[in-house]
Scaffold this motif. Structure first.
Motif, PDB file in Angstrom:
ATOM      1  N   GLU A 100       0.819  -1.209   0.000  1.00  0.00           N
ATOM      2  CA  GLU A 100       0.000   0.000   0.000  1.00  0.00           C
ATOM      3  C   GLU A 100       0.855   1.262   0.000  1.00  0.00           C
ATOM      4  O   GLU A 100       0.573   2.214  -0.724  1.00  0.00           O
ATOM      5  CB  GLU A 100      -0.955  -0.014   1.188  1.00  0.00           C
ATOM      6  N   HIS A 101       1.917   1.279   0.805  1.00  0.00           N
ATOM      7  CA  HIS A 101       2.780   2.462   0.828  1.00  0.00           C
ATOM      8  C   HIS A 101       3.565   2.577  -0.483  1.00  0.00           C
ATOM      9  O   HIS A 101       3.731   3.684  -1.018  1.00  0.00           O
ATOM     10  CB  HIS A 101       3.719   2.446   2.032  1.00  0.00           C
ATOM     11  N   SER A 102       4.028   1.450  -1.008  1.00  0.00           N
ATOM     12  CA  SER A 102       4.755   1.465  -2.284  1.00  0.00           C
ATOM     13  C   SER A 102       3.909   2.097  -3.381  1.00  0.00           C
ATOM     14  O   SER A 102       4.412   2.862  -4.215  1.00  0.00           O
ATOM     15  CB  SER A 102       5.145   0.041  -2.699  1.00  0.00           C
ATOM     16  N   TYR A 103       2.618   1.775  -3.403  1.00  0.00           N
ATOM     17  CA  TYR A 103       1.718   2.311  -4.423  1.00  0.00           C
ATOM     18  C   TYR A 103       1.623   3.828  -4.371  1.00  0.00           C
ATOM     19  O   TYR A 103       1.339   4.462  -5.380  1.00  0.00           O
ATOM     20  CB  TYR A 103       0.314   1.724  -4.282  1.00  0.00           C
ATOM     21  N   THR A 104       1.851   4.425  -3.221  1.00  0.00           N
ATOM     22  CA  THR A 104       1.731   5.879  -3.090  1.00  0.00           C
ATOM     23  C   THR A 104       2.974   6.621  -3.559  1.00  0.00           C
ATOM     24  O   THR A 104       2.907   7.830  -3.783  1.00  0.00           O
ATOM     25  CB  THR A 104       1.413   6.306  -1.640  1.00  0.00           C
ATOM     26  N   ILE A 105       4.106   5.919  -3.715  1.00  0.00           N
ATOM     27  CA  ILE A 105       5.354   6.631  -4.036  1.00  0.00           C
ATOM     28  C   ILE A 105       6.068   6.147  -5.296  1.00  0.00           C
ATOM     29  O   ILE A 105       7.001   6.804  -5.744  1.00  0.00           O
ATOM     30  CB  ILE A 105       6.346   6.593  -2.848  1.00  0.00           C
ATOM     31  N   ALA A 106       5.673   5.004  -5.883  1.00  0.00           N
ATOM     32  CA  ALA A 106       6.461   4.433  -6.985  1.00  0.00           C
ATOM     33  C   ALA A 106       5.625   4.151  -8.230  1.00  0.00           C
ATOM     34  O   ALA A 106       4.450   3.811  -8.133  1.00  0.00           O
ATOM     35  CB  ALA A 106       7.128   3.143  -6.524  1.00  0.00           C
ATOM     36  N   ASP A 107       6.269   4.259  -9.386  1.00  0.00           N
ATOM     37  CA  ASP A 107       5.643   3.888 -10.658  1.00  0.00           C
ATOM     38  C   ASP A 107       5.885   2.427 -11.010  1.00  0.00           C
ATOM     39  O   ASP A 107       5.094   1.821 -11.719  1.00  0.00           O
ATOM     40  CB  ASP A 107       6.183   4.767 -11.792  1.00  0.00           C
ATOM     41  N   ASN A 108       6.998   1.889 -10.563  1.00  0.00           N
ATOM     42  CA  ASN A 108       7.372   0.493 -10.810  1.00  0.00           C
ATOM     43  C   ASN A 108       7.830  -0.111  -9.495  1.00  0.00           C
ATOM     44  O   ASN A 108       8.648   0.501  -8.786  1.00  0.00           O
ATOM     45  CB  ASN A 108       8.531   0.403 -11.806  1.00  0.00           C
TER      46      ASN A 108
END
Length: 172
Positions: A100-108
């Protein structure tokens, strides 16, 4: 080799170690995974759970390299800068929160994880599909990754907004 001892802040803080979170990533596996992706000059690549920085140290020199490691005072859940890539071996006991946190900051996003971890719940699958989709799954024998269990492992590439086919290969 990367190792995750403690991680997370606030409600994710864990001062005890969970056995499946303590995974050493062999350097040759990290190098092989990084080589699978077309990282471009000037892109920012984050090793979100750096441990001993086996991924971070092997990112190409032409990218902007960043890392988080709670044991060194840099908490992934406090990281808010947008990045082009996250390539890491995350702790498994808080995998949903990491996603969930990755989805807020990364494109890949590229995770080295047990294959079953990705597909173990419909809720997790729906979150992947809402973010984008799986661009590739590169299967790896778990023992080659240092995983202390027999499930197949994978380097899974989840790409924001992706709608194409999913490539599945075996790399080890």
């Amino acid at each position: 080799m990367a190792i995750h001892k403690t991680f997370g802040s606030g409600k994710f803080k864990n001062n005890g170690n969970k056995p499946n979170d303590l995974v050493l990533t062999p350097e040759k596996v990290a190098k092989q995974i990084i080589a699978l992706y077309d990282l471009k000059a000037g892109e920012t690549v984050l090793d979100a759970f750096a441990g001993e920085k086996v991924f971070y140290n092997n990112y190409p020199n032409y990218v902007n390299k960043e890392w988080c490691e709670i044991n060194d005072g840099v908490d992934f859940f406090d990281y808010t800068k947008n990045v082009d890539w996250i390539i890491t071996n995350p702790p498994y006991s808080i995998f949903d929160e990491v996603m969930e946190h990755s989805y807020t900051i990364a494109d890949n996003i590229v995770y080295l994880i047990p294959l079953s971890k990705l597909f173990s719940s419909m809720g997790r699958i729906r979150k992947v599909l809402n973010y984008g989709n799986i661009k590739s799954i590169h299967l790896i024998t778990a023992s080659k990754c240092g995983f202390p269990f027999g499930f197949p492992a994978c380097a899974v590439h989840i790409k924001k907004g992706y709608t194409g086919d999913t490539l599945i290969t075996e790399i080890f």
